[in-house]
Design a protein around this motif. Structure first.
Motif, short mmCIF file in Angstrom:
data_model
loop_
_atom_site.label_atom_id
_atom_site.label_comp_id
_atom_site.label_asym_id
_atom_site.label_seq_id
_atom_site.Cartn_x
_atom_site.Cartn_y
_atom_site.Cartn_z
N HIS A 140 37.34 44.28 40.42
CA HIS A 140 37.07 44.36 41.96
C HIS A 140 38.34 44.54 42.69
O HIS A 140 38.27 44.55 43.86
N ASN A 141 39.50 44.51 42.16
CA ASN A 141 40.78 44.82 42.85
C ASN A 141 41.66 45.95 41.78
O ASN A 141 41.25 46.06 40.72
N ASP A 142 42.77 46.14 42.27
CA ASP A 142 43.74 46.77 41.50
C ASP A 142 45.00 45.95 41.21
O ASP A 142 45.93 46.84 41.13
N HIS A 147 41.22 40.72 33.45
CA HIS A 147 39.99 40.46 33.33
C HIS A 147 39.57 40.08 34.60
O HIS A 147 40.00 39.40 35.41
N TRP A 148 38.29 40.45 34.74
CA TRP A 148 37.72 40.32 36.35
C TRP A 148 36.24 39.56 35.84
O TRP A 148 35.61 39.74 35.08
N PHE A 149 36.08 38.55 36.71
CA PHE A 149 34.82 37.55 36.59
C PHE A 149 34.11 37.54 37.79
O PHE A 149 34.49 37.72 39.02
N SER A 150 32.77 37.44 37.63
CA SER A 150 31.81 36.93 38.94
C SER A 150 30.86 36.02 38.40
O SER A 150 30.58 35.79 37.15
N ARG A 151 30.51 35.27 39.59
CA ARG A 151 29.32 34.18 39.33
C ARG A 151 28.54 34.19 40.70
O ARG A 151 28.98 34.18 41.99
#
Length: 167
Positions: free
Chosen positions: A152-154, A160-164
């Motif tokens: 979701h960004n650079d 590692h990118w996470f979402s909840r």
């Protein structure tokens, strides 16, 4: 007789002395880990000061952000921040617990408090990024229901990118 020490988590101005000390401890630890892994050295003190000055945490101030400080037995022990990326998405930042306080439940408490703060800002989703060498952080996020997602960004250090969902 056994005395139970308790955690408290409350909002803190991003530029308070307590927040500054926790940010310095956080940045020193994650920076040293990266440099020791990749270059076999600790963070240069001048570099540390430049990075702290470059990222003071103003994005974690109201009305679009919050910085939270956890205290254990009344002593500052950790921090977590949230900032709105858009009307419904918040980003989790600066999750940190002093090494001596780890294993006492502070990190999950901080993340849950940050989720509550994000909801209060109107967010329905939380995102975050972290590095491969921060295996403890990745395990914590997975344990708390975060799932790996596309970037979701650079950020050059994010791996590692996470979402909840925050419903």
């Amino acid at each position: 007789m056994r005395v139970m020490t308790t955690w408290t988590v409350l909002p803190e101005p991003y530029d308070s002395p307590v927040a500054a000390a926790l940010w310095r401890a956080y940045y020193t630890e994650v920076s040293d880990r990266w440099y020791l892994l990749h270059e076999g050295r600790r963070t240069d003190p001048d570099e540390l000061e430049r990075e702290i000055a470059r990222q003071p945490g103003a994005d974690l101030a109201p009305p679009r952000g919050r910085l939270l400080v956890a205290r254990y037995g009344g002593e500052p022990a950790g921090t977590a921040g949230v900032r709105l990326l858009d009307a419904t998405t918040a980003e989790l930042k600066r999750v940190f617990v002093h090494a001596a306080m780890r294993g006492k439940g502070g990190a999950p408490l901080l993340v849950r408090a940050a989720e509550d703060a994000a909801r209060a800002l109107g967010a329905t989703r939380m995102v975050l990024d972290t590095r491969s060498d921060l295996v403890e952080a990745r395990a914590l996020y997975a344990r708390l229901g975060y799932r790996e997602t596309a970037p979701h960004n650079d950020d050059p250090y994010a791996e590692h990118w996470f979402s909840r969902r925050l419903v």
